[in-house]
Enzyme design. Structure first.
Site, PDB file in Angstrom:
ATOM      1  N   LYS A 310       0.810  -1.227   0.000  1.00 44.40           N
ATOM      2  CA  LYS A 310       0.000   0.000   0.000  1.00 44.40           C
ATOM      3  C   LYS A 310       0.847   1.284   0.000  1.00 44.40           C
ATOM      4  O   LYS A 310       0.460   2.274  -0.623  1.00 44.40           O
ATOM      5  CB  LYS A 310      -0.949   0.004   1.192  1.00 44.40           C
ATOM      6  CG  LYS A 310      -2.058  -1.036   1.076  1.00 44.40           C
ATOM      7  CD  LYS A 310      -2.999  -0.963   2.260  1.00 44.40           C
ATOM      8  CE  LYS A 310      -3.990  -2.107   2.214  1.00 44.40           C
ATOM      9  NZ  LYS A 310      -4.953  -2.074   3.300  1.00 44.40           N
ATOM     10  N   ASP A 348     -10.278   2.152   1.793  1.00 52.13           N
ATOM     11  CA  ASP A 348     -10.405   1.485   3.105  1.00 52.13           C
ATOM     12  C   ASP A 348     -11.167   2.360   4.095  1.00 52.13           C
ATOM     13  O   ASP A 348     -12.028   1.899   4.826  1.00 52.13           O
ATOM     14  CB  ASP A 348      -9.019   1.197   3.703  1.00 52.13           C
ATOM     15  CG  ASP A 348      -8.422  -0.095   3.153  1.00 52.13           C
ATOM     16  OD1 ASP A 348      -9.179  -0.900   2.579  1.00 52.13           O
ATOM     17  OD2 ASP A 348      -7.196  -0.275   3.290  1.00 52.13           O
TER      18      ASP A 348
HETATM   19  P1  NAP Z   1      -0.012  -2.918   8.993  1.00 58.94           P
HETATM   20  O1  NAP Z   1       0.140  -1.664   8.230  1.00 58.94           O
HETATM   21  O2  NAP Z   1       1.060  -3.938   8.940  1.00 58.94           O
HETATM   22  O3  NAP Z   1      -0.267  -2.490  10.550  1.00 58.94           O
HETATM   23  C1  NAP Z   1      -0.349  -3.435  11.555  1.00 58.94           C
HETATM   24  C2  NAP Z   1      -0.686  -2.753  12.909  1.00 58.94           C
HETATM   25  O4  NAP Z   1      -0.986  -3.801  13.825  1.00 58.94           O
HETATM   26  C3  NAP Z   1       0.458  -1.965  13.521  1.00 58.94           C
HETATM   27  O5  NAP Z   1      -0.070  -0.889  14.239  1.00 58.94           O
HETATM   28  C4  NAP Z   1       1.104  -2.994  14.469  1.00 58.94           C
HETATM   29  O6  NAP Z   1       1.733  -2.404  15.587  1.00 58.94           O
HETATM   30  C5  NAP Z   1      -0.101  -3.742  14.949  1.00 58.94           C
HETATM   31  N1  NAP Z   1       0.180  -5.109  15.360  1.00 58.94           N
HETATM   32  C6  NAP Z   1       0.464  -6.158  14.538  1.00 58.94           C
HETATM   33  N2  NAP Z   1       0.615  -7.267  15.269  1.00 58.94           N
HETATM   34  C7  NAP Z   1       0.418  -6.923  16.584  1.00 58.94           C
HETATM   35  C8  NAP Z   1       0.450  -7.633  17.801  1.00 58.94           C
HETATM   36  N3  NAP Z   1       0.708  -8.933  17.825  1.00 58.94           N
HETATM   37  N4  NAP Z   1       0.189  -6.960  18.929  1.00 58.94           N
HETATM   38  C9  NAP Z   1      -0.083  -5.649  18.915  1.00 58.94           C
HETATM   39  N5  NAP Z   1      -0.122  -4.917  17.787  1.00 58.94           N
HETATM   40  C10 NAP Z   1       0.130  -5.546  16.629  1.00 58.94           C
HETATM   41  O7  NAP Z   1      -1.343  -3.684   8.562  1.00 58.94           O
HETATM   42  P2  NAP Z   1      -2.733  -3.059   8.018  1.00 58.94           P
HETATM   43  O8  NAP Z   1      -2.715  -2.949   6.541  1.00 58.94           O
HETATM   44  O9  NAP Z   1      -3.052  -1.830   8.778  1.00 58.94           O
HETATM   45  O10 NAP Z   1      -3.755  -4.234   8.391  1.00 58.94           O
HETATM   46  C11 NAP Z   1      -4.082  -4.517   9.745  1.00 58.94           C
HETATM   47  C12 NAP Z   1      -5.270  -5.453   9.821  1.00 58.94           C
HETATM   48  O11 NAP Z   1      -6.417  -4.863   9.219  1.00 58.94           O
HETATM   49  C13 NAP Z   1      -5.059  -6.792   9.104  1.00 58.94           C
HETATM   50  O12 NAP Z   1      -5.602  -7.814   9.921  1.00 58.94           O
HETATM   51  C14 NAP Z   1      -5.863  -6.645   7.839  1.00 58.94           C
HETATM   52  O13 NAP Z   1      -6.345  -7.911   7.360  1.00 58.94           O
HETATM   53  C15 NAP Z   1      -7.015  -5.773   8.311  1.00 58.94           C
HETATM   54  N6  NAP Z   1      -7.619  -5.027   7.173  1.00 58.94           N
HETATM   55  C16 NAP Z   1      -8.944  -5.283   6.912  1.00 58.94           C
HETATM   56  C17 NAP Z   1      -9.594  -4.622   5.888  1.00 58.94           C
HETATM   57  C18 NAP Z   1     -11.036  -4.923   5.612  1.00 58.94           C
HETATM   58  O14 NAP Z   1     -11.546  -4.549   4.534  1.00 58.94           O
HETATM   59  N7  NAP Z   1     -11.749  -5.511   6.553  1.00 58.94           N
HETATM   60  C19 NAP Z   1      -8.883  -3.682   5.094  1.00 58.94           C
HETATM   61  C20 NAP Z   1      -7.544  -3.422   5.410  1.00 58.94           C
HETATM   62  C21 NAP Z   1      -6.921  -4.100   6.457  1.00 58.94           C
HETATM   63  P3  NAP Z   1       3.255  -1.865  15.531  1.00 58.94           P
HETATM   64  O15 NAP Z   1       3.177  -0.475  14.989  1.00 58.94           O
HETATM   65  O16 NAP Z   1       3.690  -1.934  16.951  1.00 58.94           O
HETATM   66  O17 NAP Z   1       4.013  -2.811  14.647  1.00 58.94           O
END
Ligand code: NAP
Length: 524
Positions: A310, A348
């Protein structure tokens, strides 16, 4: 063999191309192969490939006759030796005799390896029945050579007397497939050109667009004769294979990993029902700039972007919507038809925020302004989804709090949007008021770790509404516990559907079939 081609309105059962679906049949006994032939026909295959090298015992005279007589579909006989990736390890004379017998007994096609073609031609000595088409094949299990080398390979295959050229290479990168499409389009004789492996998947689906003679589709997932083959069911129902023609626009979800994505199911079904000439693919991309540079024609019309692309997508678009720029992430890229430039945006935040607003309205909120205005909105996470939610909530007039595992990132995001930062540990005791909104945007609770949750249940009673971006499972532990304490819940599936509405309209110019999307995602 004649294939009835229809070009009427689209729909299941219609056919707009002549590319065949071939089911490779690998079994221990002739009876099992016959059984699979009938299954292949019932599943929608046009032709079967009988892999003689997989039979545990084989009496050429009686078995070939039986296989041809009982086959309800046109046949292709292959007797692949070990040195070309098959199972046969006997002498060449026995193998050639069996293939010659197939030709004499009425096979529609036989396959002979390029490396053996010269010897086989000598063996036949001109005695080739008119009806039988000879496929001369070459397999590369390591890589996909340069365009020049592929061109030379095709020339050698043709010179070896092929009625149909076949080569299969291996995709090290998804851009390897582009060279194979280029060869397919320009080939003067019928050609089967496949790129093996997950990165080569689009070669198997888009071959009707570029004029390929056939593609391979398996009866069962995983029971493949070469890496990366989809099932017949997927070709027909997931990718609308019969409806692909040279004008079909290509769309896809770019990610790594990507095979789990439900987007192709959603968009392809909607394309079919709307009669829109497009196909939506799973695109396993390692290097996004290289992908955009390679597939730069107007036929590659639009892409959804997911983890980890992204942010790079934002930097590679020619123009980016200001909201996506503020969020710092692009999840939707459109190739503008007039000048071919790439336009990036972020759907999103629209998907998530509108789903949360709907949830609050169902809870009794009314009036012309957003029900988020004035609310305390707690976002867990500061990644792509976290930024989108925080930005969207702020836009709607909410007071935003960011809680993140890495506190520095929470602080950074809070400063950009004008909110407050918390550490994840402080979230449990954070309840300055009741009626707050909680949005989890981390992957905590996602399959397979479904027992995890970002906040203890006790803390949830201060929230009017709890949202989770995770959508596998649909009801996460967080949402289940929120429901138990009486909070309204909004699922990640609703966000997914909401962002898909937006993308569909941008991709096609048509209104999104909202009810259909909900039905497909099991959310009606
Ligand atoms: P990302 O950019 O990699 O961000 C991940 C976030 O989660 C960061 O803030 C990270 O914290 C935190 N994190 C990850 N593992 C963790 C853990 N074990 N404990 C605490 N914090 C944790 O990912 P993203 O694109 O934002 O996506 C995040 C989630 O949203 C995914 O599950 C994705 O499938 C979902 N999503 C859903 C949709 C939908 O349409 N429903 C759309 C987009 C995304 P740090 O900063 O500390 O690393």
């Amino acid at each position: 063999m004649e294939i009835a081609v229809e070009s009427m309105a689209s729909g299941v059962g219609m056919r707009k191309n002549e590319t065949l679906i071939c089911a490779p049949l690998m079994a221990d006994t002739v009876d099992q192969v016959v059984n699979l032939m009938h299954k292949s026909k019932a599943t929608g295959a046009d032709i079967v490939e009988i892999r003689l090298d997989h039979l545990k015992s084989f009496d050429p005279h009686s078995d070939i006759q039986k296989l041809i007589k009982e086959c309800p579909l046109p046949t292709l006989f292959t007797y692949r030796p070990i040195w070309e990736g098959g199972q046969y390890d006997g002498d060449e004379n026995t193998r050639f005799n069996a293939l010659q017998l197939c030709m004499k007994l009425g096979a529609d096609h036989i396959d002979i390896e390029l490396k053996a073609a010269h010897e086989f031609n000598k063996f036949l000595n001109g005695g080739k029945p008119e009806k039988c088409k000879v496929i001369v094949s070459s397999h590369n299990y390591d890589s996909t050579p340069s365009s020049e080398e592929l061109g030379n390979l095709v020339a050698r295959i043709q010179a070896a007397g092929a009625d149909i050229v076949k080569f299969a290479t291996t995709a090290v990168d998804i851009t390897d497939v582009a060279r194979v499409f280029q060869i397919t389009v320009h080939c003067q004789v019928p050609i089967i050109a496949m790129v093996m492996g997950e990165r080569g998947l689009m070669s198997r689906i888009l071959c009707p667009k570029f004029g390929g003679y056939l593609t391979f589709g398996t009866l069962e997932a995983g029971k493949v004769s070469a890496p990366g083959q989809p099932t017949i069911e997927q070709l027909l129902n997931l990718y609308n294979f019969r409806l692909i023609d040279s004008d079909t626009k290509v769309f896809g979800i770019i990610g790594k990993p990507v095979s789990h994505s439900k987007s192709p199911k959603l968009y392809n079904r909607a394309f079919r029902e709307d009669g829109f000439n497009g196909v939506f693919l799973h695109l396993l991309v390692d290097d996004l700039p290289k992908f955009f540079d390679t597939y730069s024609s107007s036929d590659f019309s639009g892409f959804s972007c997911t983890i980890p692309h992204k942010e790079v997508a934002l930097s590679r678009c020619d123009e980016v919507d200001p909201v996506a720029k503020s969020i710092g992430a692009v999840n939707c890229v459109i190739r503008r038809p007039n000048d071919g430039k790439l336009f990036g945006c972020n759907t999103d935040y629209i998907g998530a925020i509108s789903a949360i607003e709907d949830g609050l309205r169902e809870n009794g909120a009314s009036g012309p302004v957003s029900p988020l205005a004035g609310k305390l909105f707690v976002v867990i996470g500061a990644g792509g989804a976290g930024k989108a939610l925080a930005y969207g909530a702020k836009e709607k007039g909410a007071r935003v709090v960011i809680a993140n595992r890495t506190y520095e990132r929470a602080k950074e995001l809070a400063e950009i949007i004008g909110g407050q930062a918390l550490s994840l540990a402080d979230l449990e005791s954070f309840h300055p008021e009741s009626g707050m909104i909680l949005a989890n945007t981390t992957s905590i609770g996602m399959q397979p770790k479904i027992e995890e949750t970002p906040v203890p249940q006790e803390a949830l009673k201060h929230y009017e509404l709890v949202f989770d971006a995770v959508y596998t499972p649909k009801i996460t532990r967080l949402l289940g516990e929120a429901q138990e304490v009486g909070a309204k819940i909004v699922t990640g599936v609703e966000m997914f559907i909401g962002q898909a509405y937006e993308q569909y309209e941008r991709f096609t110019g048509l209104p999104a079939p909202k009810q259909l999307f909900k039905e497909i995602m099991g959310d009606h």
